[in-house]
Design a protein around this motif. Sequence first.
Motif, PDB file in Angstrom:
ATOM      1  N   THR A 250       0.870  -1.292   0.143  1.00  0.00           N
ATOM      2  CA  THR A 250       0.105  -0.020   0.066  1.00  0.00           C
ATOM      3  C   THR A 250       0.732   1.275  -0.070  1.00  0.00           C
ATOM      4  O   THR A 250       2.055   1.081   0.431  1.00  0.00           O
ATOM      5  CB  THR A 250      -0.779   0.007   1.311  1.00  0.00           C
ATOM      6  N   LEU A 282       5.778   4.462  -2.807  1.00  0.00           N
ATOM      7  CA  LEU A 282       5.208   3.257  -3.309  1.00  0.00           C
ATOM      8  C   LEU A 282       6.006   2.122  -3.522  1.00  0.00           C
ATOM      9  O   LEU A 282       7.170   2.381  -4.237  1.00  0.00           O
ATOM     10  CB  LEU A 282       4.436   3.371  -4.497  1.00  0.00           C
ATOM     11  N   GLN A 337      -0.386   3.795  -7.917  1.00  0.00           N
ATOM     12  CA  GLN A 337      -0.137   2.396  -8.027  1.00  0.00           C
ATOM     13  C   GLN A 337      -0.113   1.659  -9.109  1.00  0.00           C
ATOM     14  O   GLN A 337       0.512   0.870  -9.119  1.00  0.00           O
ATOM     15  CB  GLN A 337      -1.345   2.030  -6.941  1.00  0.00           C
TER      16      GLN A 337
END
Length: 636
Positions: A250, A282, A337
Amino acid sequence: MGDVEPQIEQLCVPEVVAALLRELSAVTDYRTLQDSLPQHLTSLLRCRSVLLYQRSGETLQLVAGSFDEKPGWSAALLAIAHINPIQLDSEVPEACAWRARQAIAQPATEPLLVAMPLIYRQECIGVLVVWRQRGAATASMPEHWTADEIHGVEAIASVVALLLENTRLLEQDRERIRELSLLNSISRQMSCSMYEPERVRDLVVQRVREISGADLCDVIEPATVSVIPWLVSPLREKLFEHFRAQNTPTVLLIERPGDVNNPHFSDYLQHLPASVSTFFALPLCSDRAVTKRSGSVQRASLETTWNSLQERRVSGIIVGAYERPWKLRPAQIVLLQVVASQASTVLENNRLEEEKRRLDRLATLGEMAANVAHEVRNPLASIKISMQMLLDDLVSGEASLLDNERMQWVQLSIGVVLKEVERLDSIVRDLLLFARPQRLHRVRCQLPELIERVLQLIQPQCVAANVVLDRIYDELLPVWLDVMQMEQILLNICVNALQAMPDGGVLTVACRLYSPEHTLHATEQPGDASAERQTIQDSSATVGGKEEQSGSVIAQQWIEIAVSDTGVGISPAQLERIFQPFFTTKAHGIGLGLAITRRLVEDHGGYIHVEGQFGYGALVSVRLPIIQTGHHRNVL
């Protein structure tokens, strides 16, 4: 002649709706529509002020307003508007209208203020407030709201909600199209750069900056020393530790000043520059199954294999920071992401391609090494025999032909030649063992006794190096294994441990039972006990001189042999490559010892795990399954 009351024109809802649609339906920017609505409604509804509130969490937030058809935050507007967020459970008219889903007028008689919910598809998206001022009536502006006008304004509020939501959805669609175009472009560029890791990293930094608008952005890797001025080494190490411990990768998001007092972020904040207001990170992760050759540990079913035998590899971390107050939107986080996921896939594919090429080279090298070793070994044997015969002749009666000084020089030279021949023979043996693995020949033995034989072999070296041997043995039943190969495994590990302690230390060897729920690597999550039953495939083993039929056997328990030292330890860069063939940090040697050791362990159906930190010693754990064969004998 008496005063004549001015004739006030009634509010015409159809005309207001038509004017709204004519003037604002072409506006496609959501923020522009928000700012324009109050000014237009003030004129069309003939009132002093119009306020627009929208929901933000559990509050209503003022987003736009006008006073006397003048846009902007004038003093008159701020005097009647709620600047601070309105709690949805409060008793102000705006919150009451939200909860009741109907218009709320105040005061009850001759109301001046009307709050109306903006409802779109049975969902309340905000509140519209219209206000008239007592004593300010004109021919075009009544003093208060009538019941008919309130009903008309409710209908107009529905049109306002329709305009707002349609514009918002249109803007969302444009944003999604832009995001898809961006992702398609990123995917195409990364695919073209698959075999150029540096270009992929530059592309990731460029796209992350484009999506997030970050002032600072970079990609850090575990095997390289950080040279990023604003990212110190302790923070870098803490980030890798954080993401390696995560079950599901995450985003790590830290904001000042909101997270200053958060104990989870205090360690990160103390290493960040004071100029950084918002920080995000990330991971670039790849989940890969632990694959082994025949004889290795496999799960009883494909599902448990995938769920339990996975190793998360953090190949890098995307880091970014803002030197100004900034809050990342959820849509931006999702895009980041996706970029991280695509970059992880490309980098992992590149790594696998490199690994495939490396294995191909090793296969070719192994075949070549086997041929070279065979050709070299015969001349070495001839040289060794000849030198030994010469030494024997010199030591015998013919030694009188040489003076003492010349005799000593000849003996010393012959000794050097024999020593080098032995070293070459050892290298050739390693090459042959690496290129042509032998079939297992299991016999029944006591593992502590086998370990003691190996320790006796290295005892003189331990005394010379001032190393203390420490033993920790559990009571174990006899096991079945290949004694010669197991001695080779332990000898390689113990010799490496000795060489890591040039100034002396403690060498500890432990042998114990290992429970099934602990048989996974440290990066894997253990499941329940029933799911940890191991399936061992071993088609090439012989037990007690008799060939065992190929088939599956179930591992109930494991044995662990742990060798720890107090030496110089292992750096992270070395730990990544420690089992690679021909990798060595020694002045002498070809770097096949640990590669052979790992393969011998895996041939027994086990695995080897190394832990170490530079300057703090190392721990090498060999874990082997105790299994039941078809003849119900304990076999390791």
